[in-house]
Design a protein around this motif. Structure first.
Motif, PDB file in Angstrom:
ATOM      1  N   LEU A 491       0.831  -1.200   0.000  1.00 39.79           N
ATOM      2  CA  LEU A 491       0.000   0.000   0.000  1.00 39.79           C
ATOM      3  C   LEU A 491       0.871   1.259   0.000  1.00 39.79           C
ATOM      4  O   LEU A 491       1.891   1.313   0.710  1.00 39.79           O
ATOM      5  CB  LEU A 491      -0.911   0.019   1.231  1.00 39.79           C
ATOM      6  N   PRO A 492       0.528   2.293  -0.783  1.00 33.12           N
ATOM      7  CA  PRO A 492       1.307   3.540  -0.800  1.00 33.12           C
ATOM      8  C   PRO A 492       1.411   4.134   0.610  1.00 33.12           C
ATOM      9  O   PRO A 492       0.503   3.988   1.425  1.00 33.12           O
ATOM     10  CB  PRO A 492       0.494   4.448  -1.740  1.00 33.12           C
ATOM     11  N   VAL A 493       2.504   4.815   0.864  1.00 31.69           N
ATOM     12  CA  VAL A 493       2.825   5.470   2.145  1.00 31.69           C
ATOM     13  C   VAL A 493       3.121   4.418   3.216  1.00 31.69           C
ATOM     14  O   VAL A 493       4.203   4.407   3.804  1.00 31.69           O
ATOM     15  CB  VAL A 493       1.705   6.417   2.624  1.00 31.69           C
ATOM     16  N   LEU A 494       2.157   3.500   3.480  1.00 34.18           N
ATOM     17  CA  LEU A 494       2.380   2.497   4.504  1.00 34.18           C
ATOM     18  C   LEU A 494       3.537   1.574   4.142  1.00 34.18           C
ATOM     19  O   LEU A 494       4.230   1.058   5.019  1.00 34.18           O
ATOM     20  CB  LEU A 494       1.111   1.676   4.724  1.00 34.18           C
ATOM     21  N   ASN A 495       3.782   1.374   2.849  1.00 35.27           N
ATOM     22  CA  ASN A 495       4.878   0.514   2.422  1.00 35.27           C
ATOM     23  C   ASN A 495       6.217   1.015   2.941  1.00 35.27           C
ATOM     24  O   ASN A 495       7.100   0.229   3.301  1.00 35.27           O
ATOM     25  CB  ASN A 495       4.906   0.409   0.896  1.00 35.27           C
ATOM     26  N   PHE A 496       6.376   2.349   2.997  1.00 38.56           N
ATOM     27  CA  PHE A 496       7.621   2.919   3.537  1.00 38.56           C
ATOM     28  C   PHE A 496       7.829   2.456   4.978  1.00 38.56           C
ATOM     29  O   PHE A 496       8.931   2.059   5.379  1.00 38.56           O
ATOM     30  CB  PHE A 496       7.558   4.443   3.469  1.00 38.56           C
ATOM     31  N   ILE A 497       6.769   2.505   5.770  1.00 33.26           N
ATOM     32  CA  ILE A 497       6.862   2.093   7.167  1.00 33.26           C
ATOM     33  C   ILE A 497       7.157   0.602   7.259  1.00 33.26           C
ATOM     34  O   ILE A 497       8.025   0.165   8.015  1.00 33.26           O
ATOM     35  CB  ILE A 497       5.556   2.430   7.911  1.00 33.26           C
ATOM     36  N   PHE A 498       6.444  -0.203   6.479  1.00 34.38           N
ATOM     37  CA  PHE A 498       6.611  -1.646   6.551  1.00 34.38           C
ATOM     38  C   PHE A 498       8.021  -2.063   6.143  1.00 34.38           C
ATOM     39  O   PHE A 498       8.649  -2.913   6.778  1.00 34.38           O
ATOM     40  CB  PHE A 498       5.572  -2.335   5.659  1.00 34.38           C
TER      41      PHE A 498
END
Length: 624
Positions: A491-498
């Motif tokens: 998922l966009p944005v959340l992928n950075f966190i993951f």
């Protein structure tokens, strides 16, 4: 788990004597230093340029941090820290006796020599001061302990600065200053005698007395730590750069922009110091008693915004026939906006600096910790000197006003911290997690002490929303490696966190066999490395709020790497914006109360998927 206020540490023998020792030291430094500056400006008959002598005072106090911090770092590794602190505090008594003699005799060269000796004593004390904290405090107490130290230090600086001003107004200032500095030094030594044992981290260390070679070696040790620690050193020193700019310009700002007298300078210093103290104190509550580096970007944003606001509200302040006193300044509405900006800078400075100190202490190698702190002190001194050069360049060469200087350093703050957060994306990741768990939800935790502080364990939890992993990761003190359906992972944005958190994407066996097999290999490696792994055994988000059947993946993981299993349950997330409830809405249940509950550990042999599903369902209860 019952949470105690950080002030409870002040009732413990393992913290209170140390706290009083460092507080009295900071107070004494500033009583003497500020008294010397005021004596040069108003009391002593001197042939040299007074402004030059005042700047010389600043140089003489900072210079030892360049010269002797590396030596202090070696001392802090080689010797028992409690013994070393007592020796340093005893030296303070000798130094202050010489200082008292200099004040009573009006001997300026002797007082300047004493000032240099004070800086040396502080440079030697700094590394042991911060490296002893992790020995006496539990990890969950590090934020609170550092917050108290920072608050105490800034309030001691403020009290010493104001106290010196009050003392120097007396005709018998010399005897009062002499008596005060010696008495405080003796009291500090007596407090240091009660500090509990702090064993040497590296008693076999061979001392290198070449201060220049060792300073370079110490810097390499500090900057050679993990990126999180080395960039935290940079962020810490950048804070002192900002602080030095603000504190240096406050007297001229009060005089030339607020048309105030000396009491206005004291007012601004008081507001600034109280802001830092308040921000430091709030850190523990806002971080949930853990080293929450997500507060660092939050603090950085506030430093920039309130710095820009200070520039914006400065200018066109009403003048009077005589300089305003502090009450006269506060009689104008504009002054309240200015004071609010200064308070905000201090407040967010506390949010910024306390987690950085705690991170440096908790993640640096124990046998190198004192030298890492020493490297930090060297960098701090360097950045403070650079701040003076930058200020001179902007104010003198570029002809900027003081408010414009505040604007420039606020914009520079964006650039410096963007670099830090780019190199160490964990800061940004933790900020986003912290923001989520402190904005849309009120998160309660139950029995999380069941999760081990070290060693491998598998966490299993029901799957209610797209942000389950963020809420769980924000609640648990240790890093957690999540196993997540690859489409959510992307998922966009959340992928950075993951990605930053080391999340393991997984797909169904029939959906993508390569992703499926790679996921189990990565999970096994994480567990062999002693990490926490969290899976959602349902394999998908719930579509009706109920717990779906657990899949067999959890049993395959435990067959490969048998580790204890901690069942957990999320309560109250169904119906929130990130769930699949068809009746959800963005404002529906905004700021809703949710709860994360952990159960008792289960041995791998008893952790069948049916048993685990029963345990998780029992923990969740009827609260969807």
């Amino acid at each position: 788990m019952t949470q105690q206020s950080q002030f409870a540490l002040l009732g413990t023998k393992r913290f209170l004597p140390f706290f009083l020792t460092q507080l009295l030291g900071a107070f004494n430094d500033n009583i003497f230093k500020q008294s010397l500056i005021l004596a040069i400006l108003f009391k002593l008959t001197v042939d040299a340029d007074r402004d030059l002598l005042v700047n010389l005072c600043a140089l003489l106090f900072i210079l030892p941090f360049f010269l002797f911090s590396a030596l202090g770092g070696q001392f802090g590794e080689k010797f028992d820290k409690d013994w070393l602190i007592r020796k340093i505090k005893f030296a303070e008594i000798i130094i202050m006796l010489a200082g008292a003699a200099g004040v009573l005799l009006g001997n300026l060269p002797l007082m300047l020599l004493v000032l240099f000796a004070m800086g040396t004593q502080s440079a030697l004390f700094g590394p042991v001061k911060y490296s002893i904290l992790p020995q006496h405090l539990r990890e969950r107490e590090l934020i609170g302990g550092n917050a108290l130290v920072e608050m105490g230090t800034f309030l001691a600086i403020l009290a010493g600065t104001i106290g010196a001003g009050v003392i120097m107004a007396s005709s018998s200032y010399a005897s009062i200053v002499a008596g005060a500095v010696v008495s405080v030094a003796v009291l500090g030594y007596l407090c240091s005698c009660k500090i509990p044992s702090g064993p040497a981290a590296l008693p076999e260390l061979k001392m290198d007395w070449n201060i220049f070679r060792q300073s370079w070696a110490t810097m390499k040790i500090g900057l050679g730590q993990t990126p999180a620690v080395s960039r935290s050193l940079l962020g810490n020193s950048w804070f002192w750069f900002l602080g030095a700019v603000y504190l240096t310009q406050i007297p001229a700002y009060a005089k030339d922009w607020l048309y105030g007298d000396e009491s206005v300078v004291t007012l601004i210093l008081t507001v600034f110091s109280l802001g830092i103290g308040l921000g430091s104190m709030l850190c523990e509550k806002m971080s949930g008693e853990k080293v929450e580096i997500g507060l660092v970007p939050f603090g950085s944003i506030g430093l920039t915004l309130f710095g820009i606001l200070l520039w914006w509200v400065s200018g066109d302040f009403p003048q009077a026939a005589q300089p305003h006193d502090w009450l006269g300044v506060l009689s104008h509405v504009q002054a309240w906006a200015i004071m609010a900006s200064i308070m905000g800078i201090g407040l967010f400075g506390g949010f910024y600096i306390v987690p950085l100190y705690a991170l440096i202490q908790s993640r640096s190698v124990e046998s190198e910790r004192a030298r890492v702190i020493a490297a930090n002190n060297i960098l701090n001194a360097l950045f403070m000197v650079v701040s003076a050069i930058v200020s001179i360049a902007f104010l003198t060469l570029a002809k900027l006003s003081i408010p414009q200087l505040f604007l420039v350093i606020s914009l520079m703050n964006i650039a410096v911290n963007s670099y830090i957060f780019k190199i160490v994306p964990e800061f940004s990741m933790r900020f986003m997690i912290w923001l989520l768990s402190h904005s849309m939800y009120r998160v309660e935790h139950k029995n999380l002490q069941a999760i081990p502080d070290e060693g491998a364990a598998l966490l299993v939890c029901n799957h209610v929303s797209f942000v389950d992993a963020l809420l769980i990761g924000g609640a648990i003190r240790r890093p957690v490696r999540f196993v997540m359906y690859y489409k959510i992972y992307n998922l966009p944005v959340l992928n950075f966190i993951f990605r930053t958190a080391g999340t393991v994407p997984i797909a169904g066996r029939n959906e993508d066999l390569l992703i499926y097999d790679a996921a189990f290999k990565q999970i096994a490696q994480y567990l062999r490395d002693g990490e926490l792994v969290c899976i959602f055994p349902e394999g998908k988000l719930t579509g009706d709020g109920e717990i779906d059947e657990f899949k067999g993946g959890v049993e395959r993981i435990l067959e490969q790497t048998p580790v204890p299993v901690i069942p957990m349950a999320l309560q109250g997330l169904w119906g929130s914006f990130f769930s699949r409830d068809p009746n959800k809405g963005f404002l529906r249940r905004l700021w809703s109360r949710i709860c994360l509950v952990a159960g008792s550990p289960i041995a791998a042999q008893q952790a069948s998927r049916a048993n685990l599903q029963e345990q998780v369902a029992g923990l969740r209860g009827d609260i969807r």
